[in-house]
Design a protein around this motif. Structure first.
Motif, short mmCIF file in Angstrom:
data_model
loop_
_atom_site.label_atom_id
_atom_site.label_comp_id
_atom_site.label_asym_id
_atom_site.label_seq_id
_atom_site.Cartn_x
_atom_site.Cartn_y
_atom_site.Cartn_z
N GLY A 322 0.80 -1.21 0.00
CA GLY A 322 0.00 0.00 0.00
C GLY A 322 0.84 1.27 0.00
O GLY A 322 2.06 1.22 0.16
N ILE A 323 0.18 2.39 -0.19
CA ILE A 323 0.82 3.70 -0.25
C ILE A 323 0.51 4.45 1.04
O ILE A 323 -0.66 4.65 1.40
N ASP A 324 1.55 4.84 1.76
CA ASP A 324 1.37 5.62 2.99
C ASP A 324 1.30 7.11 2.65
O ASP A 324 2.17 7.63 1.94
N LEU A 325 0.27 7.78 3.15
CA LEU A 325 0.14 9.22 2.98
C LEU A 325 0.38 9.89 4.33
O LEU A 325 -0.17 9.45 5.35
N ASP A 326 1.20 10.95 4.34
CA ASP A 326 1.40 11.64 5.61
C ASP A 326 0.15 12.45 5.98
O ASP A 326 -0.77 12.60 5.17
N LYS A 327 0.13 12.94 7.20
CA LYS A 327 -1.07 13.57 7.73
C LYS A 327 -1.53 14.76 6.89
O LYS A 327 -2.72 14.92 6.61
N GLU A 328 -0.57 15.61 6.48
CA GLU A 328 -0.93 16.82 5.74
C GLU A 328 -1.56 16.48 4.39
O GLU A 328 -2.55 17.09 3.98
N VAL A 329 -0.96 15.51 3.69
CA VAL A 329 -1.52 15.12 2.39
C VAL A 329 -2.89 14.49 2.57
O VAL A 329 -3.84 14.80 1.85
N TYR A 330 -3.01 13.61 3.57
CA TYR A 330 -4.29 12.95 3.84
C TYR A 330 -5.38 13.97 4.16
O TYR A 330 -6.49 13.90 3.61
N GLU A 331 -5.07 14.92 5.03
CA GLU A 331 -6.08 15.91 5.41
C GLU A 331 -6.46 16.80 4.23
O GLU A 331 -7.62 17.19 4.08
N GLY A 332 -5.47 17.11 3.37
CA GLY A 332 -5.78 17.89 2.17
C GLY A 332 -6.72 17.15 1.24
O GLY A 332 -7.67 17.73 0.68
N LEU A 333 -6.48 15.86 1.08
CA LEU A 333 -7.35 15.04 0.24
C LEU A 333 -8.73 14.88 0.87
O LEU A 333 -9.76 14.93 0.17
N LYS A 334 -8.75 14.70 2.17
CA LYS A 334 -10.03 14.55 2.87
C LYS A 334 -10.89 15.80 2.69
O LYS A 334 -12.11 15.70 2.43
N GLN A 335 -10.26 16.98 2.79
CA GLN A 335 -11.00 18.24 2.67
C GLN A 335 -11.52 18.45 1.25
O GLN A 335 -12.69 18.79 1.06
N VAL A 336 -10.67 18.23 0.25
CA VAL A 336 -11.12 18.43 -1.12
C VAL A 336 -12.18 17.39 -1.49
O VAL A 336 -13.12 17.68 -2.24
N GLY A 337 -12.06 16.20 -0.92
CA GLY A 337 -13.09 15.19 -1.14
C GLY A 337 -14.41 15.61 -0.54
O GLY A 337 -15.48 15.46 -1.15
N LYS A 338 -14.35 16.17 0.67
CA LYS A 338 -15.57 16.64 1.33
C LYS A 338 -16.25 17.73 0.51
O LYS A 338 -17.49 17.74 0.36
#
Length: 354
Positions: A322-338
């Motif tokens: 799998g691909i590990d995403l750091d917190k900042e990247v994950y939160e950025g993706l979560k926000q744009v997804g939302k």
């Protein structure tokens, strides 16, 4: 957070569908970004999704470009990207280029009115799969000063090439003409981390390890004046020759949200069979790889690699683990997804959406 590559691709693809890109084109963009993460080039991976989406929403990027041939000859193509996503434009340019190269033996492809195209290896691999020696280059917004200067004029202007092999993976080099891709400095700034000395200078031309000062200043070319010279030539081929922007005349991806970037690209494809049978060529490349890897290693060096080999090993590891995403990247993706009505949590973990 860890994602299987197909889950992450589906998540990113679904976001781009929401902002008006077709199913096929959304997959192309998503696939190219996740491919970069798989190869360990995280600076050109899914961390770019929020800025891509912002530019699409603001109208700076055309979600459904009419990519077309503006001019052509037996061995040349000039492609008008209609201000589309660089991945979509470059896919079409490569598709047209491979067809022409199979007829003429080789082709030079200039692209105008495009945008950030991600990692060059993504396109190089497609040419290699067709038994083509492939080169890909692009210019970029000004972030690097001419050698000896302090004011940015050139972009990091990436360059990639690929050559097929037989029983081994193809040799693929994908590099920026700066000491390091600016995306790595951006990620360091997002994480509040310092950068190594020698990567960049501040606005006064002084060496800096402060990632934000580096972003406000200038990245440095690799190899000093040699990297500067190569960056200049890439800008000439990708920007001046194609009619795209060049130097400071390319709009900033992280600003100028009301303007298309007008990035230019340049691709070259050569049909190996026009020189010798591809099978014979690949045997010779295999021999070269074996000879390089069997040369004596320096003290402390466990293995000698050819370009792209480390990235291939990383890809195999990340496909399995799998691909590990750091917190900042994950939160950025979560926000744009939302914002797009796409819940990232539906795509997490191996047993969920595939």
């Amino acid at each position: 957070m860890n994602f299987k590559s197909e889950n992450l691709t589906n998540f990113v693809c679904d976001i781009f569908k929401v902002v008006g890109i077709s199913d096929e084109d959304s997959y192309t963009v998503a696939d190219s970004l996740v491919a970069a993460n798989l190869r360990g080039v995280d600076s050109h991976g899914v961390t770019r999704v929020p800025i891509y989406v912002k530019r699409l929403k603001e109208g700076a990027t055309n979600p459904n470009p009419d990519v077309k041939i503006a001019k052509e000859s037996d061995a040349t193509l000039l492609i008008d990207g209609d201000d589309g996503m660089g991945q979509i434009v470059s896919r079409e340019a490569m598709k047209l280029g491979v067809a022409k190269a199979k007829k003429s033996g080789g082709v030079h492809i200039g692209v105008t009115r495009s945008s950030h195209f991600g990692a060059g290896a993504y396109y190089v691999k497609r040419g290699v799969e067709e038994d083509m020696i492939t080169f890909a280059m692009s210019n970029a917004p000004s972030t690097m000063a001419p050698w000896g200067g302090i004011q940015p004029y050139f972009g990091t202007n990436p360059y990639a090439y690929g050559v097929p092999a037989g029983k081994y993976d193809p040799i693929i080099l994908d590099m920026a003409t700066s000491v390091v891709a600016r995306g790595k400095i951006i990620m360091a700034a997002q994480n509040g981390s310092d950068i190594p000395e020698g990567w960049a200078i501040d606005q006064e031309g002084r060496p800096t390890t402060d990632s934000q000062a580096a972003l406000d200043g200038s990245v440095l070319p690799f190899g000093g004046p040699k990297g500067y010279g190569i960056s200049l030539m890439i800008d000439i081929m990708s920007g001046v020759l194609t009619g795209a922007g060049f130097g400071p005349h390319i709009n900033n991806i992280y600003g100028d949200y009301d303007k298309p970037q007008n990035v230019g690209h340049f691709f070259q494809l050569m049909d190996i069979n026009q020189f010798m049978p591809a099978k014979e060529y690949k045997q010779r490349i295999d021999q070269m790889i074996e000879e390089i890897k069997s040369t004596p290693a320096a003290e402390g060096v466990e293995e000698i690699f050819v370009p792209g080999e480390i990235e291939n090993k990383t890809e195999q590891t990340r496909l399995e683990n799998g691909i590990d995403l750091d917190k900042e990247v994950y939160e950025g993706l979560k926000q744009v997804g939302k914002e797009c009505g796409v819940n990232i949590e539906d795509y997490e973990n191996v047993n969920q959406k595939t």
